[in-house]
Design a protein around this motif. Structure first.
Motif, PDB file in Angstrom:
ATOM      1  N   ALA A 179       0.353 -56.727 -91.435  1.00  0.00           N
ATOM      2  CA  ALA A 179      -0.884 -55.945 -91.397  1.00  0.00           C
ATOM      3  C   ALA A 179      -0.578 -54.443 -91.347  1.00  0.00           C
ATOM      4  O   ALA A 179      -1.199 -53.637 -92.059  1.00  0.00           O
ATOM      5  N   LEU A 180       0.388 -54.055 -90.517  1.00  0.00           N
ATOM      6  CA  LEU A 180       0.769 -52.645 -90.428  1.00  0.00           C
ATOM      7  C   LEU A 180       1.394 -52.161 -91.733  1.00  0.00           C
ATOM      8  O   LEU A 180       1.224 -50.992 -92.108  1.00  0.00           O
ATOM      9  N   GLY A 181       2.115 -53.039 -92.427  1.00  0.00           N
ATOM     10  CA  GLY A 181       2.674 -52.677 -93.722  1.00  0.00           C
ATOM     11  C   GLY A 181       1.584 -52.291 -94.715  1.00  0.00           C
ATOM     12  O   GLY A 181       1.706 -51.299 -95.447  1.00  0.00           O
ATOM     13  N   LEU A 182       0.504 -53.066 -94.726  1.00  0.00           N
ATOM     14  CA  LEU A 182      -0.625 -52.764 -95.616  1.00  0.00           C
ATOM     15  C   LEU A 182      -1.288 -51.444 -95.235  1.00  0.00           C
ATOM     16  O   LEU A 182      -1.607 -50.618 -96.094  1.00  0.00           O
ATOM     17  N   ILE A 183      -1.498 -51.233 -93.919  1.00  0.00           N
ATOM     18  CA  ILE A 183      -2.189 -50.029 -93.458  1.00  0.00           C
ATOM     19  C   ILE A 183      -1.345 -48.780 -93.672  1.00  0.00           C
ATOM     20  O   ILE A 183      -1.813 -47.771 -94.228  1.00  0.00           O
ATOM     21  N   LEU A 184      -0.083 -48.834 -93.249  1.00  0.00           N
ATOM     22  CA  LEU A 184       0.779 -47.654 -93.340  1.00  0.00           C
ATOM     23  C   LEU A 184       1.122 -47.293 -94.780  1.00  0.00           C
ATOM     24  O   LEU A 184       1.286 -46.109 -95.104  1.00  0.00           O
ATOM     25  N   SER A 185       1.233 -48.288 -95.642  1.00  0.00           N
ATOM     26  CA  SER A 185       1.556 -47.993 -97.043  1.00  0.00           C
ATOM     27  C   SER A 185       0.450 -47.178 -97.694  1.00  0.00           C
ATOM     28  O   SER A 185       0.719 -46.243 -98.469  1.00  0.00           O
ATOM     29  N   ARG A 186      -0.800 -47.512 -97.376  1.00  0.00           N
ATOM     30  CA  ARG A 186      -1.915 -46.726 -97.913  1.00  0.00           C
ATOM     31  C   ARG A 186      -1.925 -45.338 -97.294  1.00  0.00           C
ATOM     32  O   ARG A 186      -2.197 -44.339 -97.984  1.00  0.00           O
ATOM     33  N   GLY A 187      -1.636 -45.256 -96.017  1.00  0.00           N
ATOM     34  CA  GLY A 187      -1.618 -43.955 -95.350  1.00  0.00           C
ATOM     35  C   GLY A 187      -0.534 -43.032 -95.881  1.00  0.00           C
ATOM     36  O   GLY A 187      -0.688 -41.803 -95.858  1.00  0.00           O
ATOM     37  N   LEU A 188       0.566 -43.628 -96.368  1.00  0.00           N
ATOM     38  CA  LEU A 188       1.678 -42.839 -96.912  1.00  0.00           C
ATOM     39  C   LEU A 188       1.590 -42.659 -98.420  1.00  0.00           C
ATOM     40  O   LEU A 188       2.533 -42.173 -99.052  1.00  0.00           O
ATOM     41  N   GLY A 217      12.394 -42.478-102.424  1.00  0.00           N
ATOM     42  CA  GLY A 217      11.562 -41.435-101.839  1.00  0.00           C
ATOM     43  C   GLY A 217      11.444 -41.554-100.336  1.00  0.00           C
ATOM     44  O   GLY A 217      11.584 -42.634 -99.763  1.00  0.00           O
ATOM     45  N   GLY A 218      11.151 -40.423 -99.711  1.00  0.00           N
ATOM     46  CA  GLY A 218      11.113 -40.364 -98.262  1.00  0.00           C
ATOM     47  C   GLY A 218      10.040 -41.213 -97.630  1.00  0.00           C
ATOM     48  O   GLY A 218      10.257 -41.812 -96.578  1.00  0.00           O
ATOM     49  N   SER A 219       8.856 -41.309 -98.261  1.00  0.00           N
ATOM     50  CA  SER A 219       7.770 -42.080 -97.657  1.00  0.00           C
ATOM     51  C   SER A 219       8.103 -43.557 -97.570  1.00  0.00           C
ATOM     52  O   SER A 219       7.707 -44.240 -96.613  1.00  0.00           O
ATOM     53  N   ALA A 220       8.838 -44.071 -98.553  1.00  0.00           N
ATOM     54  CA  ALA A 220       9.233 -45.478 -98.527  1.00  0.00           C
ATOM     55  C   ALA A 220      10.193 -45.743 -97.373  1.00  0.00           C
ATOM     56  O   ALA A 220      10.097 -46.766 -96.680  1.00  0.00           O
ATOM     57  N   ILE A 221      11.120 -44.831 -97.154  1.00  0.00           N
ATOM     58  CA  ILE A 221      12.068 -44.976 -96.047  1.00  0.00           C
ATOM     59  C   ILE A 221      11.341 -44.906 -94.714  1.00  0.00           C
ATOM     60  O   ILE A 221      11.602 -45.696 -93.802  1.00  0.00           O
ATOM     61  N   VAL A 222      10.396 -43.961 -94.603  1.00  0.00           N
ATOM     62  CA  VAL A 222       9.606 -43.835 -93.378  1.00  0.00           C
ATOM     63  C   VAL A 222       8.855 -45.128 -93.105  1.00  0.00           C
ATOM     64  O   VAL A 222       8.793 -45.605 -91.948  1.00  0.00           O
ATOM     65  N   LEU A 223       8.284 -45.741 -94.141  1.00  0.00           N
ATOM     66  CA  LEU A 223       7.510 -46.970 -93.973  1.00  0.00           C
ATOM     67  C   LEU A 223       8.363 -48.103 -93.427  1.00  0.00           C
ATOM     68  O   LEU A 223       8.003 -48.751 -92.436  1.00  0.00           O
ATOM     69  N   VAL A 224       9.518 -48.348 -94.043  1.00  0.00           N
ATOM     70  CA  VAL A 224      10.373 -49.453 -93.611  1.00  0.00           C
ATOM     71  C   VAL A 224      10.911 -49.199 -92.202  1.00  0.00           C
ATOM     72  O   VAL A 224      10.950 -50.110 -91.366  1.00  0.00           O
ATOM     73  N   CYS A 225      11.312 -47.966 -91.931  1.00  0.00           N
ATOM     74  CA  CYS A 225      11.821 -47.640 -90.594  1.00  0.00           C
ATOM     75  C   CYS A 225      10.729 -47.784 -89.535  1.00  0.00           C
ATOM     76  O   CYS A 225      10.976 -48.299 -88.439  1.00  0.00           O
ATOM     77  N   ALA A 226       9.515 -47.323 -89.878  1.00  0.00           N
ATOM     78  CA  ALA A 226       8.407 -47.419 -88.930  1.00  0.00           C
ATOM     79  C   ALA A 226       8.072 -48.870 -88.614  1.00  0.00           C
ATOM     80  O   ALA A 226       7.857 -49.232 -87.450  1.00  0.00           O
ATOM     81  N   LEU A 227       8.042 -49.719 -89.632  1.00  0.00           N
ATOM     82  CA  LEU A 227       7.746 -51.137 -89.418  1.00  0.00           C
ATOM     83  C   LEU A 227       8.824 -51.785 -88.553  1.00  0.00           C
ATOM     84  O   LEU A 227       8.531 -52.621 -87.685  1.00  0.00           O
ATOM     85  N   THR A 228      10.077 -51.410 -88.790  1.00  0.00           N
ATOM     86  CA  THR A 228      11.184 -51.962 -88.010  1.00  0.00           C
ATOM     87  C   THR A 228      11.063 -51.570 -86.535  1.00  0.00           C
ATOM     88  O   THR A 228      11.209 -52.413 -85.640  1.00  0.00           O
ATOM     89  N   VAL A 229      10.778 -50.300 -86.277  1.00  0.00           N
ATOM     90  CA  VAL A 229      10.653 -49.817 -84.901  1.00  0.00           C
ATOM     91  C   VAL A 229       9.442 -50.438 -84.216  1.00  0.00           C
ATOM     92  O   VAL A 229       9.513 -50.849 -83.043  1.00  0.00           O
ATOM     93  N   LEU A 230       8.329 -50.528 -84.923  1.00  0.00           N
ATOM     94  CA  LEU A 230       7.111 -51.085 -84.335  1.00  0.00           C
ATOM     95  C   LEU A 230       7.276 -52.565 -83.998  1.00  0.00           C
ATOM     96  O   LEU A 230       6.791 -53.027 -82.958  1.00  0.00           O
ATOM     97  N   LEU A 231       7.961 -53.311 -84.853  1.00  0.00           N
ATOM     98  CA  LEU A 231       8.209 -54.727 -84.567  1.00  0.00           C
ATOM     99  C   LEU A 231       9.080 -54.875 -83.328  1.00  0.00           C
ATOM    100  O   LEU A 231       8.813 -55.716 -82.454  1.00  0.00           O
ATOM    101  N   ALA A 232      10.130 -54.049 -83.225  1.00  0.00           N
ATOM    102  CA  ALA A 232      11.002 -54.103 -82.045  1.00  0.00           C
ATOM    103  C   ALA A 232      10.241 -53.717 -80.783  1.00  0.00           C
ATOM    104  O   ALA A 232      10.400 -54.351 -79.733  1.00  0.00           O
ATOM    105  N   ALA A 233       9.387 -52.676 -80.875  1.00  0.00           N
ATOM    106  CA  ALA A 233       8.610 -52.238 -79.712  1.00  0.00           C
ATOM    107  C   ALA A 233       7.638 -53.325 -79.268  1.00  0.00           C
ATOM    108  O   ALA A 233       7.470 -53.575 -78.063  1.00  0.00           O
ATOM    109  N   PHE A 234       7.004 -53.989 -80.243  1.00  0.00           N
ATOM    110  CA  PHE A 234       6.079 -55.060 -79.897  1.00  0.00           C
ATOM    111  C   PHE A 234       6.811 -56.194 -79.178  1.00  0.00           C
ATOM    112  O   PHE A 234       6.358 -56.704 -78.146  1.00  0.00           O
TER     113      PHE A 234
END
Length: 337
Positions: A110-119, A310-327
């Motif tokens: 779900a976050l992948g869908l939301i953040l990808s549009r935001g980026l 591109g930078g936004s793609a890297i930010v997306l994958v890194c953000a999803l990884t960190v958020l999953l670990a935090a959860f």
């Protein structure tokens, strides 16, 4: 040799032999160093493999065998691990672990869908990266990609996702056990954390068994719960995008057979249908397959290619990884594990 010839055509065996041989050799070296210096064999295999990354940078003689070792041997080894897990263990896992696993997968997609549009990325890119992070890394990326509608960027995005999740899995394999130890987590809680957050199966196995056998078994089981979710998710996506499919060959679902093999061997092991001596032999073979596979995976890991998309793609994958670990860490704090 007769057995090998029965499994593979002679020409294919000759093509694969150099790459498989170097993977096995690195695995043996890692085992030797592990025995003599009391270091995790999986981590050593990965690091030694990364030192030989140059072998995969062109179409040399070793590439086909390294690819075979990193995929086919990995899946075979994981399937055999089913003999070490019983239905009784699964029943004893409890709803807490199941809830953490399922919620983590759903939340990440779900976050992948939301953040990808935001980026500024398309929804399909969010599905691709979110699914890869949530389920099983490179295998999930390839499976999901195969049912997404074709466009000019799909192959590039898939390659990026595979490289990104593999690289981040490598980092997580080293960093997450340190985090768990710093937080004073139990062996079982550490296994749940590793299995619920690291992307690829090989790195989950490597990280888990670098802590202890109990952590490794727990991490592998939790990870394979995530892997099993690939089947319904791919089927669902194939129906969602059915109207966009022009290639009739895409109706064939990429269901990972090693998951079915793992499940079948769990049932076999639970009913004690395999003699104990044979079971120990097969589990030992499984560990060797995994050591060889992770050495091959190390040779395929190239961090320098991450910036190509591109930078936004890297930010997306890194953000999803960190958020999953935090959860996962937050959820585990609320349990009794």
């Amino acid at each position: 040799m007769t057995t090998l010839a029965a499994i593979l055509p002679i020409q294919s065996a000759r093509t694969l032999f150099p790459g498989v041989l170097i993977s096995v050799t690195i695995g043996l070296a890692a085992k030797f160093l592990s025995d003599h210096y009391d270091a995790p064999v999986m981590l050593l295999a990965l690091l030694l493999g990364m030192a030989f990354n140059f072998l995969t940078e062109d179409d040399g003689r070793c590439v086909a065998g390294i690819e075979f070792a990193s995929k086919s041997l990995l899946r075979f080894g994981v399937a055999l691990l089913g003999l070490g897990i019983t239905l009784q263990q699964i029943a004893a896992t409890g709803m807490e672990v199941l809830t953490i696993t399922l919620t983590g997968v759903a939340l990440t997609i779900a976050l992948g869908l939301i953040l990808s549009r935001g980026l500024g990325r398309k929804t399909r890119f969010g599905l691709l990266t979110g699914g890869a992070v949530a389920i099983c890394g490179a295998s999930a990326a390839l499976a999901i990609s195969s049912v997404l509608p074709k466009n000019e960027n799909l192959e590039r995005d898939t390659v990026f996702t595979v490289i990104a999740v593999t690289a981040l899995s490598t980092v997580a394999m080293i960093a997450y056990p340190i985090v768990a130890n710093f937080l004073g987590m139990s062996e079982i809680a550490t296994g749940v954390f590793l299995g619920a957050t690291i992307h690829d199966v090989a790195q989950v196995v490597g990280a888990g068994y670098s802590v202890s056998d109990l952590t490794g078994e727990t991490a592998t089981f939790v990870k394979l719960l995530r892997v099993a979710l690939l089947v319904p998710i791919v089927i669902t996506l194939s129906f969602i995008f059915a109207s966009d499919q022009n290639d009739r060959s895409r109706t064939k679902l990429p269901i990972p057979l090693f998951v079915l093999g793992f499940a079948a061997l769990v049932v076999v092991g639970s009913h004690q249908l395999v003699p104990e001596a044979a079971k120990e032999l097969l589990l030992s073979l499984s560990r060797w397959c995994l050591v060889t596979a992770i050495a091959a995976l190390g040779m395929k890991t190239s961090l320098k290619k991450l910036g190509d998309v591109g930078g936004s793609a890297i930010v997306l994958v890194c953000a999803l990884t960190v958020l999953l670990a935090a959860f996962a860490l937050g959820a585990l704090q609320l349990t009794s594990l």
